[in-house]
Design a protein around this motif. Structure first.
Motif, PDB file in Angstrom:
ATOM      1  N   SER A   3    -136.939 -33.185  26.535  1.00 29.79           N
ATOM      2  CA  SER A   3    -136.701 -33.008  25.105  1.00 29.79           C
ATOM      3  C   SER A   3    -137.290 -31.703  24.618  1.00 29.79           C
ATOM      4  O   SER A   3    -137.290 -31.436  23.424  1.00 29.79           O
ATOM      5  N   ASP A   4    -137.854 -30.891  25.516  1.00 31.16           N
ATOM      6  CA  ASP A   4    -138.447 -29.616  25.116  1.00 31.16           C
ATOM      7  C   ASP A   4    -137.383 -28.704  24.535  1.00 31.16           C
ATOM      8  O   ASP A   4    -136.241 -28.696  24.984  1.00 31.16           O
ATOM      9  N   ARG A   5    -137.776 -27.931  23.529  1.00 26.69           N
ATOM     10  CA  ARG A   5    -136.863 -26.990  22.907  1.00 26.69           C
ATOM     11  C   ARG A   5    -137.042 -25.611  23.524  1.00 26.69           C
ATOM     12  O   ARG A   5    -138.135 -25.198  23.893  1.00 26.69           O
ATOM     13  N   SER A   6    -135.954 -24.884  23.609  1.00 24.11           N
ATOM     14  CA  SER A   6    -135.979 -23.507  24.098  1.00 24.11           C
ATOM     15  C   SER A   6    -135.065 -22.667  23.218  1.00 24.11           C
ATOM     16  O   SER A   6    -134.276 -23.197  22.419  1.00 24.11           O
ATOM     17  N   TYR A   7    -135.179 -21.357  23.395  1.00 24.10           N
ATOM     18  CA  TYR A   7    -134.401 -20.409  22.592  1.00 24.10           C
ATOM     19  C   TYR A   7    -133.738 -19.416  23.546  1.00 24.10           C
ATOM     20  O   TYR A   7    -134.414 -18.715  24.293  1.00 24.10           O
ATOM     21  N   LEU A   8    -132.422 -19.382  23.496  1.00 25.31           N
ATOM     22  CA  LEU A   8    -131.661 -18.509  24.383  1.00 25.31           C
ATOM     23  C   LEU A   8    -131.106 -17.347  23.559  1.00 25.31           C
ATOM     24  O   LEU A   8    -130.376 -17.546  22.582  1.00 25.31           O
ATOM     25  N   ALA A   9    -131.476 -16.128  23.941  1.00 27.02           N
ATOM     26  CA  ALA A   9    -131.034 -14.930  23.226  1.00 27.02           C
ATOM     27  C   ALA A   9    -129.859 -14.296  23.961  1.00 27.02           C
ATOM     28  O   ALA A   9    -129.934 -14.050  25.167  1.00 27.02           O
ATOM     29  N   LEU A  10    -128.779 -14.056  23.213  1.00 27.93           N
ATOM     30  CA  LEU A  10    -127.571 -13.445  23.777  1.00 27.93           C
ATOM     31  C   LEU A  10    -127.306 -12.120  23.071  1.00 27.93           C
ATOM     32  O   LEU A  10    -127.462 -12.006  21.858  1.00 27.93           O
ATOM     33  N   ARG A  11    -126.855 -11.162  23.825  1.00 22.39           N
ATOM     34  CA  ARG A  11    -126.534  -9.832  23.298  1.00 22.39           C
ATOM     35  C   ARG A  11    -125.021  -9.620  23.393  1.00 22.39           C
ATOM     36  O   ARG A  11    -124.448  -9.634  24.482  1.00 22.39           O
ATOM     37  N   LEU A  12    -124.347  -9.466  22.244  1.00 21.13           N
ATOM     38  CA  LEU A  12    -122.894  -9.296  22.221  1.00 21.13           C
ATOM     39  C   LEU A  12    -122.594  -7.872  21.784  1.00 21.13           C
ATOM     40  O   LEU A  12    -122.627  -7.547  20.595  1.00 21.13           O
ATOM     41  N   GLU A  13    -122.308  -7.036  22.749  1.00 23.01           N
ATOM     42  CA  GLU A  13    -122.119  -5.608  22.472  1.00 23.01           C
ATOM     43  C   GLU A  13    -120.913  -5.107  23.259  1.00 23.01           C
ATOM     44  O   GLU A  13    -120.801  -5.331  24.459  1.00 23.01           O
ATOM     45  N   GLY A  14    -120.008  -4.422  22.556  1.00 26.16           N
ATOM     46  CA  GLY A  14    -118.817  -3.885  23.210  1.00 26.16           C
ATOM     47  C   GLY A  14    -117.987  -3.114  22.217  1.00 26.16           C
ATOM     48  O   GLY A  14    -118.125  -3.297  20.997  1.00 26.16           O
TER      49      GLY A  14
END
Length: 225
Positions: A3-14
């Motif tokens: 049940s641990d929370r995490s944070y996923l960072a995505l980079r959308l560049e184009g």
């Protein structure tokens, strides 16, 4: 599952991006922010889940609990920020089928794109799920696109997975405060939102694509929550 929370960072560049949420038939528009459905589709492609498969449906059901924040990040030019422009493509498709079942030689459509845009996306959710997505984006099964196959990322989409929200945000915006960027977040209820989009994917099956509404709020740069 943990049940641990995490944070996923995505980079959308184009150079081109397209984030449709109300597009059908001849006119395929783009919104000004990445859509939740497109990000979910990107994850499914990285994981190698076929349209309409059981794996896809299970993933989309789990992805429904993930909170998404999209951040518009100004793109620096030589001496100033590059303005984001909306580009429209005059597009022709051969051998489409008419409502009567006949083959049509050439069909005309109009497709919109964002040019010179850069976004950061922060996904907050259950650790096991986001770790699965993170691993897949690092070594995707299929290609990952910025809304359409013509929109190729010019930087790795995966920025990083963190347990701390601020650490994950710093991967996208450095030390600048989030309030200095235009951003779009999930609204907890209708009263706190500013718009509703048909943007929560239930199924990507080609013959029965299905979406449910998503309530959002958009903050302009300098506007405090």
């Amino acid at each position: 599952m943990s049940s641990d929370r995490s944070y996923l960072a995505l980079r959308l560049e184009g150079p081109l991006q397209s984030w449709g949420f109300d597009s059908q038939y001849n006119r395929r528009n783009t919104g000004l922010m990445p859509t939740r459905s497109a990000v979910a589709g990107m994850c499914c492609a990285a994981l190698g889940y076929s349209r309409g498969s059981t794996s896809e449906q299970e993933f989309l059901a789990a992805f429904g609990s993930v909170r998404m924040t999209a951040i518009a990040i100004p793109r620096n030019g030589m001496k100033r920020e590059l303005p984001v422009r909306r580009l429209q493509d005059y597009h022709t498709v051969q051998n489409t089928r008419t409502a009567e079942g006949k083959i049509k030689d050439c069909h005309i459509t109009h497709r919109q794109y964002l040019a010179d845009a850069t976004f950061g996306v922060l996904l907050e959710g259950e650790e096991t799920l986001l770790k699965q997505v993170s691993d897949a984006l690092e070594n995707p099964v299929w290609g990952v696109w910025l809304g359409r196959k013509t929109c190729i990322p010019t930087a790795p989409v995966l920025a990083g997975l963190r347990h701390d929200r601020n650490e994950a945000l710093s991967l996208l915006i450095g030390t600048r405060p989030l309030e200095s960027f235009t951003r779009q977040e999930e609204a907890d209820d209708f009263a706190n939102g500013r718009d509703s989009l048909p943007d929560v994917p239930v199924s990507f099956a080609s013959d029965r694509r299905l979406f449910s509404p998503r309530r959002i709020k958009t903050w302009q740069a300098g506007e405090n929550a």
